[in-house]
Design an enzyme around this catalytic site. Structure first.
Site, PDB file in Angstrom:
ATOM      1  N   LYS A  50      11.326  -2.697  -2.737  1.00 59.47           N
ATOM      2  CA  LYS A  50      11.334  -3.596  -1.564  1.00 59.47           C
ATOM      3  C   LYS A  50      11.758  -4.995  -1.956  1.00 59.47           C
ATOM      4  O   LYS A  50      12.517  -5.657  -1.246  1.00 59.47           O
ATOM      5  CB  LYS A  50       9.956  -3.609  -0.901  1.00 59.47           C
ATOM      6  CG  LYS A  50       9.765  -2.329  -0.131  1.00 59.47           C
ATOM      7  CD  LYS A  50       8.400  -2.121   0.391  1.00 59.47           C
ATOM      8  CE  LYS A  50       8.357  -0.788   1.109  1.00 59.47           C
ATOM      9  NZ  LYS A  50       7.994   0.339   0.260  1.00 59.47           N
ATOM     10  N   GLN A  94       0.214  -1.150   1.849  1.00 56.82           N
ATOM     11  CA  GLN A  94       0.349   0.172   1.254  1.00 56.82           C
ATOM     12  C   GLN A  94      -0.879   1.016   1.602  1.00 56.82           C
ATOM     13  O   GLN A  94      -1.967   0.773   1.082  1.00 56.82           O
ATOM     14  CB  GLN A  94       0.513   0.018  -0.265  1.00 56.82           C
ATOM     15  CG  GLN A  94       0.890   1.287  -0.982  1.00 56.82           C
ATOM     16  CD  GLN A  94       2.316   1.750  -0.670  1.00 56.82           C
ATOM     17  OE1 GLN A  94       3.235   0.944  -0.569  1.00 56.82           O
ATOM     18  NE2 GLN A  94       2.491   3.056  -0.513  1.00 56.82           N
ATOM     19  N   ASP A 117       5.919  -1.717  10.013  1.00 55.03           N
ATOM     20  CA  ASP A 117       5.913  -0.261   9.793  1.00 55.03           C
ATOM     21  C   ASP A 117       5.135   0.460  10.888  1.00 55.03           C
ATOM     22  O   ASP A 117       4.795   1.637  10.737  1.00 55.03           O
ATOM     23  CB  ASP A 117       5.363   0.095   8.405  1.00 55.03           C
ATOM     24  CG  ASP A 117       5.834   1.481   7.945  1.00 55.03           C
ATOM     25  OD1 ASP A 117       6.844   1.992   8.489  1.00 55.03           O
ATOM     26  OD2 ASP A 117       5.194   2.064   7.062  1.00 55.03           O
TER      27      ASP A 117
END
Ligand code: NAP
Length: 281
Positions: A50, A94, A117
């Protein structure tokens, strides 16, 4: 039939170049922050990827590395700090978090307009309702790949293997929103083989090496392998037994080089979209 290999790397490069070109013309660059809890080696690899993508696209990037023992309050505090910062447009956490932490409380803490996300329940609700909002990067990446190869899901039978909140369920929903007739399979599915054989478009995200064999796939089916597994030799692979399935499929994604790179590119796109929502141009 020998399948067309769907080039995720190529599509990813195209998407990232479009993002880079747009960012170049912006008075203020977009910003993405990633929050990692603990020392999971796989997560460290994703993080490095990323960072690289952001650099390529001209997006500001930073990582918060929190110790495994971090408390719920401390973690939510970090998210709230990122929510307030004007230089940060997207927040990525995460998941899954260590067991002592509450995934849902953290998902709710992310400001929906920074939820690149699509994990905040309000964005998940918008996804189900078909309201224009962020789409989770992996399933959105699959839709981009289908579109790139002019594969229209409308009227097709689609089988999705896997029902996780971040991959399988939103994938099924996005296919439904594009008018596919969708079946979702999981570990309690009575006859996985039959459900897969019916599919014009088979999308697998089980995380099980060798799960999808040649006899489970209809001649001419489109086969999308989301999984990222390791085989006995430690090599990256998906759920699909590629050598058996590729000769039967019309289109197939490789692992690596299929869905993975497109997922990363969609994250860049979503971060740009967040920055534009925040009036950065
Ligand atoms: P997950 O949370 O472990 O979910 C796996 C799903 O597959 C579950 O719904 C499970 O069913 C189902 N499943 C497992 N074994 C099965 C079997 N033998 N038959 C039928 N269904 C089975 O995993 P995830 O987070 O969704 O990730 C799935 C895979 O995608 C992993 O390999 C992951 O590394 C990969 N992934 C790739 C990307 C990318 O960018 N390409 C992004 C995210 C994830 P139950 O619900 O009944 O347990």
């Amino acid at each position: 039939m020998s399948a067309v290999l769907m080039d995720g790397k190529g599509l990813s490069a195209q998407i990232k170049e479009q993002v880079r070109a747009h960012v170049e013309g912006m008075p203020q660059r977009p910003g993405l922050a990633m929050v990692l809890v603990g020392e999971d080696p796989a997560a460290q690899v994703y993080e490095a990827g990323k960072r690289k993508d952001c650099k390529q696209c001209g997006i500001y990037y930073e990582t918060y590395r929190l110790p495994y023992e971090v408390s719920q309050e401390e973690l939510v505090e970090v998210v709230q700090l990122l929510n307030q910062r004007e230089d940060i447009d997207g927040i990525l956490i995460q998941f899954p978090l260590p067991e002592h932490l509450d995934d849902r409380a953290v998902q709710l803490a992310i400001r929906p307009d920074k939820d690149v996300d699509c994990v905040n329940p309000s964005n998940v609700g918008d996804l189900i309702l078909g309201v224009d909002s962020f789409r989770p990067c992996t399933p959105a990446g699959v839709m981009r790949l289908l579109n790139e190869y002019h594969i229209d899901p409308a009227g097709k039978r689609c089988t999705v293997v896997g029902r996780s909140n971040i991959v399988g369920k939103p994938q099924a929903m996005l296919m439904l929103l594009q008018d596919a007739t969708v079946t979702v399979c999981h570990t309690k599915t009575a006859n996985l083989k039959e459900e897969c054989q019916r599919a014009d478009i088979l999308i697998t995200a089980a995380g099980k090496t060798g799960l999808i064999t040649g006899d489970m796939v209809k001649e001419g089916a489109v086969v999308i392998d989301i999984a990222i597994n390791r085989d006995e030799q430690g090599k990256l692979c998906g759920d699909v037994v590629f050598d058996q399935v590729a000769p039967k499929a019309s289109y197939i994604t490789p692992v690596p080089g299929g869905v993975g790179p497109v997922t990363r590119a969609v994250l860049m796109e979503n971060t740009l979209a967040a920055a534009r929502r925040h009036g950065k141009g």
